[in-house]
Design a protein around this motif. Structure first.
Motif, PDB file in Angstrom:
ATOM      1  N   GLY A  39      85.929 -13.544  -3.750  1.00  0.00           N
ATOM      2  CA  GLY A  39      86.134 -13.462  -5.040  1.00  0.00           C
ATOM      3  C   GLY A  39      85.080 -13.741  -6.021  1.00  0.00           C
ATOM      4  O   GLY A  39      84.923 -13.142  -6.978  1.00  0.00           O
ATOM      5  N   ARG A  40      84.375 -15.000  -5.789  1.00  0.00           N
ATOM      6  CA  ARG A  40      83.211 -15.301  -6.656  1.00  0.00           C
ATOM      7  C   ARG A  40      82.185 -14.036  -6.826  1.00  0.00           C
ATOM      8  O   ARG A  40      81.723 -13.928  -7.638  1.00  0.00           O
ATOM      9  N   VAL A  41      81.868 -13.489  -5.609  1.00  0.00           N
ATOM     10  CA  VAL A  41      80.984 -12.509  -5.493  1.00  0.00           C
ATOM     11  C   VAL A  41      81.273 -11.348  -6.273  1.00  0.00           C
ATOM     12  O   VAL A  41      80.801 -10.718  -7.020  1.00  0.00           O
ATOM     13  N   GLU A  42      82.830 -10.802  -6.190  1.00  0.00           N
ATOM     14  CA  GLU A  42      83.139  -9.813  -6.646  1.00  0.00           C
ATOM     15  C   GLU A  42      83.064  -9.988  -8.513  1.00  0.00           C
ATOM     16  O   GLU A  42      82.873  -9.158  -8.913  1.00  0.00           O
ATOM     17  N   ARG A  43      83.402 -11.282  -8.827  1.00  0.00           N
ATOM     18  CA  ARG A  43      83.382 -11.599 -10.103  1.00  0.00           C
ATOM     19  C   ARG A  43      81.898 -11.414 -10.781  1.00  0.00           C
ATOM     20  O   ARG A  43      81.767 -11.105 -11.889  1.00  0.00           O
ATOM     21  N   ALA A  44      81.282 -11.862  -9.987  1.00  0.00           N
ATOM     22  CA  ALA A  44      79.864 -11.873 -10.563  1.00  0.00           C
ATOM     23  C   ALA A  44      79.305 -10.296 -10.637  1.00  0.00           C
ATOM     24  O   ALA A  44      78.529  -9.940 -11.449  1.00  0.00           O
ATOM     25  N   ALA A  45      79.728  -9.684  -9.559  1.00  0.00           N
ATOM     26  CA  ALA A  45      79.472  -8.260  -9.304  1.00  0.00           C
ATOM     27  C   ALA A  45      80.026  -7.450 -10.699  1.00  0.00           C
ATOM     28  O   ALA A  45      79.233  -6.670 -11.244  1.00  0.00           O
ATOM     29  N   LEU A  46      81.189  -7.777 -11.154  1.00  0.00           N
ATOM     30  CA  LEU A  46      81.965  -6.946 -12.017  1.00  0.00           C
ATOM     31  C   LEU A  46      81.247  -7.355 -13.312  1.00  0.00           C
ATOM     32  O   LEU A  46      81.386  -6.661 -14.467  1.00  0.00           O
ATOM     33  N   GLU A  47      80.361  -8.528 -13.680  1.00  0.00           N
ATOM     34  CA  GLU A  47      79.734  -8.706 -14.805  1.00  0.00           C
ATOM     35  C   GLU A  47      78.873  -7.928 -15.300  1.00  0.00           C
ATOM     36  O   GLU A  47      78.575  -7.725 -16.336  1.00  0.00           O
ATOM     37  N   THR A  48      78.074  -7.438 -14.247  1.00  0.00           N
ATOM     38  CA  THR A  48      76.923  -6.543 -14.640  1.00  0.00           C
ATOM     39  C   THR A  48      77.012  -5.177 -13.964  1.00  0.00           C
ATOM     40  O   THR A  48      75.892  -4.431 -14.158  1.00  0.00           O
ATOM     41  N   ALA A  49      77.960  -4.913 -13.038  1.00  0.00           N
ATOM     42  CA  ALA A  49      77.981  -3.478 -12.315  1.00  0.00           C
ATOM     43  C   ALA A  49      77.748  -2.492 -13.044  1.00  0.00           C
ATOM     44  O   ALA A  49      77.121  -1.339 -12.890  1.00  0.00           O
ATOM     45  N   SER A  50      78.532  -2.380 -14.328  1.00  0.00           N
ATOM     46  CA  SER A  50      78.466  -1.348 -15.259  1.00  0.00           C
ATOM     47  C   SER A  50      76.815  -0.675 -15.873  1.00  0.00           C
ATOM     48  O   SER A  50      76.677   0.344 -15.932  1.00  0.00           O
ATOM     49  N   GLY A  51      76.179  -1.758 -15.607  1.00  0.00           N
ATOM     50  CA  GLY A  51      74.687  -1.291 -16.325  1.00  0.00           C
ATOM     51  C   GLY A  51      73.650  -1.694 -15.293  1.00  0.00           C
ATOM     52  O   GLY A  51      72.578  -1.523 -15.369  1.00  0.00           O
ATOM     53  N   GLN A  52      74.188  -1.376 -14.034  1.00  0.00           N
ATOM     54  CA  GLN A  52      73.199  -1.397 -12.708  1.00  0.00           C
ATOM     55  C   GLN A  52      73.423  -0.269 -11.943  1.00  0.00           C
ATOM     56  O   GLN A  52      74.411   0.499 -11.951  1.00  0.00           O
ATOM     57  N   THR A  53      72.282   0.119 -11.282  1.00  0.00           N
ATOM     58  CA  THR A  53      72.351   1.009 -10.175  1.00  0.00           C
ATOM     59  C   THR A  53      72.731   0.542  -8.809  1.00  0.00           C
ATOM     60  O   THR A  53      73.093  -0.806  -8.809  1.00  0.00           O
ATOM     61  N   THR A  54      73.438   1.454  -7.967  1.00  0.00           N
ATOM     62  CA  THR A  54      74.037   0.747  -6.755  1.00  0.00           C
ATOM     63  C   THR A  54      72.651  -0.154  -6.112  1.00  0.00           C
ATOM     64  O   THR A  54      73.249  -1.330  -5.404  1.00  0.00           O
ATOM     65  N   GLY A  55      71.518  -0.016  -6.149  1.00  0.00           N
ATOM     66  CA  GLY A  55      70.528  -0.567  -5.483  1.00  0.00           C
ATOM     67  C   GLY A  55      70.519  -1.997  -6.159  1.00  0.00           C
ATOM     68  O   GLY A  55      70.239  -2.831  -5.584  1.00  0.00           O
ATOM     69  N   GLN A  56      70.431  -1.980  -7.447  1.00  0.00           N
ATOM     70  CA  GLN A  56      70.422  -3.202  -8.100  1.00  0.00           C
ATOM     71  C   GLN A  56      71.388  -3.985  -7.902  1.00  0.00           C
ATOM     72  O   GLN A  56      71.348  -5.227  -7.597  1.00  0.00           O
ATOM     73  N   LEU A  57      72.422  -3.463  -7.923  1.00  0.00           N
ATOM     74  CA  LEU A  57      73.821  -4.160  -7.790  1.00  0.00           C
ATOM     75  C   LEU A  57      73.859  -4.765  -6.300  1.00  0.00           C
ATOM     76  O   LEU A  57      74.156  -6.165  -6.069  1.00  0.00           O
ATOM     77  N   ARG A  58      73.523  -4.065  -5.277  1.00  0.00           N
ATOM     78  CA  ARG A  58      73.484  -4.427  -3.918  1.00  0.00           C
ATOM     79  C   ARG A  58      72.577  -5.672  -3.729  1.00  0.00           C
ATOM     80  O   ARG A  58      72.976  -6.586  -3.177  1.00  0.00           O
ATOM     81  N   ARG A  59      71.307  -5.533  -4.330  1.00  0.00           N
ATOM     82  CA  ARG A  59      70.527  -6.662  -4.157  1.00  0.00           C
ATOM     83  C   ARG A  59      70.835  -7.948  -4.797  1.00  0.00           C
ATOM     84  O   ARG A  59      70.846  -8.958  -4.320  1.00  0.00           O
ATOM     85  N   ARG A  60      71.577  -7.876  -5.842  1.00  0.00           N
ATOM     86  CA  ARG A  60      71.882  -8.913  -6.572  1.00  0.00           C
ATOM     87  C   ARG A  60      72.976  -9.826  -5.961  1.00  0.00           C
ATOM     88  O   ARG A  60      72.875 -11.043  -5.749  1.00  0.00           O
ATOM     89  N   ILE A  61      74.123  -9.064  -5.489  1.00  0.00           N
ATOM     90  CA  ILE A  61      75.277  -9.634  -4.873  1.00  0.00           C
ATOM     91  C   ILE A  61      75.034 -10.067  -3.373  1.00  0.00           C
ATOM     92  O   ILE A  61      75.515 -10.902  -2.962  1.00  0.00           O
ATOM     93  N   ARG A  62      73.985  -9.568  -2.886  1.00  0.00           N
ATOM     94  CA  ARG A  62      73.406 -10.002  -1.452  1.00  0.00           C
ATOM     95  C   ARG A  62      73.053 -11.292  -1.519  1.00  0.00           C
ATOM     96  O   ARG A  62      73.239 -12.320  -0.757  1.00  0.00           O
ATOM     97  N   ARG A  63      72.059 -11.403  -2.501  1.00  0.00           N
ATOM     98  CA  ARG A  63      71.747 -12.933  -2.786  1.00  0.00           C
ATOM     99  C   ARG A  63      72.530 -13.947  -3.018  1.00  0.00           C
ATOM    100  O   ARG A  63      72.624 -14.960  -2.625  1.00  0.00           O
ATOM    101  N   ILE A  64      73.726 -13.417  -3.851  1.00  0.00           N
ATOM    102  CA  ILE A  64      74.645 -14.632  -4.140  1.00  0.00           C
ATOM    103  C   ILE A  64      75.588 -14.919  -2.894  1.00  0.00           C
ATOM    104  O   ILE A  64      75.692 -15.842  -2.736  1.00  0.00           O
ATOM    105  N   ALA A  65      76.001 -13.796  -2.208  1.00  0.00           N
ATOM    106  CA  ALA A  65      76.385 -13.723  -0.728  1.00  0.00           C
ATOM    107  C   ALA A  65      75.768 -14.933  -0.022  1.00  0.00           C
ATOM    108  O   ALA A  65      76.483 -15.752   0.805  1.00  0.00           O
ATOM    109  N   GLN A  66      74.605 -14.598   0.212  1.00  0.00           N
ATOM    110  CA  GLN A  66      73.588 -15.434   1.257  1.00  0.00           C
ATOM    111  C   GLN A  66      73.419 -16.710   0.588  1.00  0.00           C
ATOM    112  O   GLN A  66      73.650 -17.789   1.480  1.00  0.00           O
TER     113      GLN A  66
END
Length: 478
Positions: A162-189
């Protein structure tokens, strides 16, 4: 007091400047579909900025449609699995969830793997990742970004997901899939390192070698889900050797040298010998880039019936044997079968459709039984063979008739399939008119009571799904 009412959709469509000026906010749905369809014949009238607005609006509309698609798949999955007892499964029969996957695959004309991914994504976006599903439906992110969020949060603890999802939705609309994946992977880790490591170990346990054909007539070979350190070590070793070959005078692109070197190594050539071979051999690039040798076999796809109907043939009990006495009439017979099934589909209420289509397919199968048997008896080899296992010659004939599994969307080569008795052996017989190649997965699907398979003629089959949809599979060799 005067209240300003929004302009009607038709009025908006008639005003080019008002229609696409500052339209980032326009939500997807039926009204946006009308606006988009109104522009299809006059895009050349729009400014560059407006064209980009149209493209962005079309992407939002696509996201909305994909969200509806996934919601429908999720509801079908819920219905099919609601009454299934997970503790009472028969491994010889495909489970309810897997059955839904195959039903979706046939309906959408996609592979089983693609359908399985859609079912999984549908359940996630209508369940634990409902906020992501809503963002997809609202056009705030596209399907690719929704997949990234689903993939990264898969098998994480619920709170962390849930926390990773909320963090992703904050910036997803302005990011590419690669940028989004790198960001939320770091959060999940950071939030759940143990769960991330466990998922990595599980994926590595399922490592595999995959092969598939490409549209250009070549093939791709890939090592999948290797441990990251192993994959990078292999790539770096081949790259270093390729750089050395290039430094010694090979003028080809580095990617080409890497591919040729890897192919040599996988053929069992030692690294020093492979390097020498690449430096000394003269290659015919035109032959290497796509020519097909005499021993190559072109890939086949399952053949399904076209959408058109056919002739109204006289197929009464007395005339069936005379009219359909050989393979030359298989197209006419297929057209007649299509016509009858479409007639039923067009006049039966939806709730009664599954039963009605099954009954119709059964009647067609029974009606042609005498003609089918007579066609086989007219062959010099006769009709039917003793015993369960077919002789080698019959197996070769059935495999030549269908080069792949006879499920409509399956590409498993027939020589890797089970040779299935369409009507189970005893009362069914071992004969070319009762045998068809089925991969193990679709063999298990056929065992389910809510799926039916009929072989009307040798190689002409009808699949009927739990929802009453039907798929006609024709023989490739007639």
């Amino acid at each position: 007091m005067f209240v300003t009412m929004p302009a009607p959709v038709g009025a908006i469509a008639n005003n080019r400047r008002r229609e696409w000026e500052d339209r980032e906010w326009f939500p997807p749905g039926p009204q946006l579909a009308i606006c988009l369809s109104g522009e299809k014949n006059r895009l050349d009238d729009l400014t560059d900025e407006e064209l980009l607005q149209v493209a962005a609006a079309a992407r939002r509309q696509t996201s909305w449609a994909q969200a509806r698609e996934l919601a429908a798949i999720a509801e079908l999955t819920r219905r099919r699995t609601a009454d299934e007892d997970s503790d009472d499964t028969d491994h010889r029969i495909l489970s309810g969830r897997e059955s839904v996957t195959e039903e979706v695959a046939a309906a959408l004309t996609v592979t089983s793997n693609t359908a399985a991914n859609l079912v999984h994504l549908a359940e996630r976006l209508t369940g634990p990742l409902a906020e992501t599903g809503e963002a997809l439906g609202a056009g705030r992110l596209d399907m690719a970004k929704a997949r990234v969020i689903c993939d990264v949060t898969d098998r994480l603890p619920e709170e962390v997901a849930g926390r990773v999802e909320r963090a992703a939705l904050e910036t997803a609309s302005g990011q590419t899939t690669g940028q989004l994946r790198r960001r939320i992977r770091r959060i999940a880790q950071r939030l759940a390192p143990e769960a991330v490591e466990e998922r990595r170990r599980e994926a590595t346990r399922l490592r595999r070698l995959e092969l598939w054909d490409t549209p250009s007539g070549t093939s791709d070979l890939a090592l999948c889900d290797l441990a990251a350190e192993d994959a990078h070590a292999i790539f770096n070793k081949i790259t270093a050797a390729a750089h050395g070959i290039q430094a010694d005078g090979d003028t080809r692109p580095l990617n080409t040298i890497r591919a040729d070197l890897a192919a040599q190594l996988l053929h069992g050539v030692e690294l020093p010998e492979a390097i020498r071979a690449l430096l000394t051999e003269t290659r015919d690039d035109s032959a290497k880039d796509g020519s097909v040798g005499d021993g190559d076999v072109a890939p086949f796809a399952p053949v399904v019936a076209p959408s058109g109907g056919g002739d109204d043939l006289r197929t009464g009990a007395g005339g069936a044997c005379d009219e359909f006495s050989g393979d030359t009439d298989i197209a006419a017979l297929a057209n007649e079968v299509e016509r009858r099934l479409r007639h039923v589909q067009g006049r039966v209420p939806p709730r009664e459709l599954p039963h009605a289509v099954r009954q119709t397919a059964q009647r067609i199968h029974s009606q042609f039984s005498e003609a089918r048997d007579a066609a086989c008896r007219g062959d010099e080899e006769g009709h039917g063979r003793p015993g369960y296992r077919p002789p080698a010659a019959m197996r070769r004939e059935v495999e030549a008739r269908h080069s792949t599994c006879v499920f409509p969307t399956c590409n498993q080569p027939s020589h890797r399939c089970d040779l299935d008795h369409t009507v189970p052996w005893r009362p069914g017989i071992t004969c070319r008119c009762n045998l068809a190649p089925l991969c193990r997965r679709h063999h298990r699907l056929k065992q389910r009571k809510d799926w039916r398979l009929f072989q009307i003629w040798a190689g002409l089959l009808i699949w009927v799904t739990p929802s009453g949809a039907w798929y006609l599979v024709r023989p490739e060799r007639r």
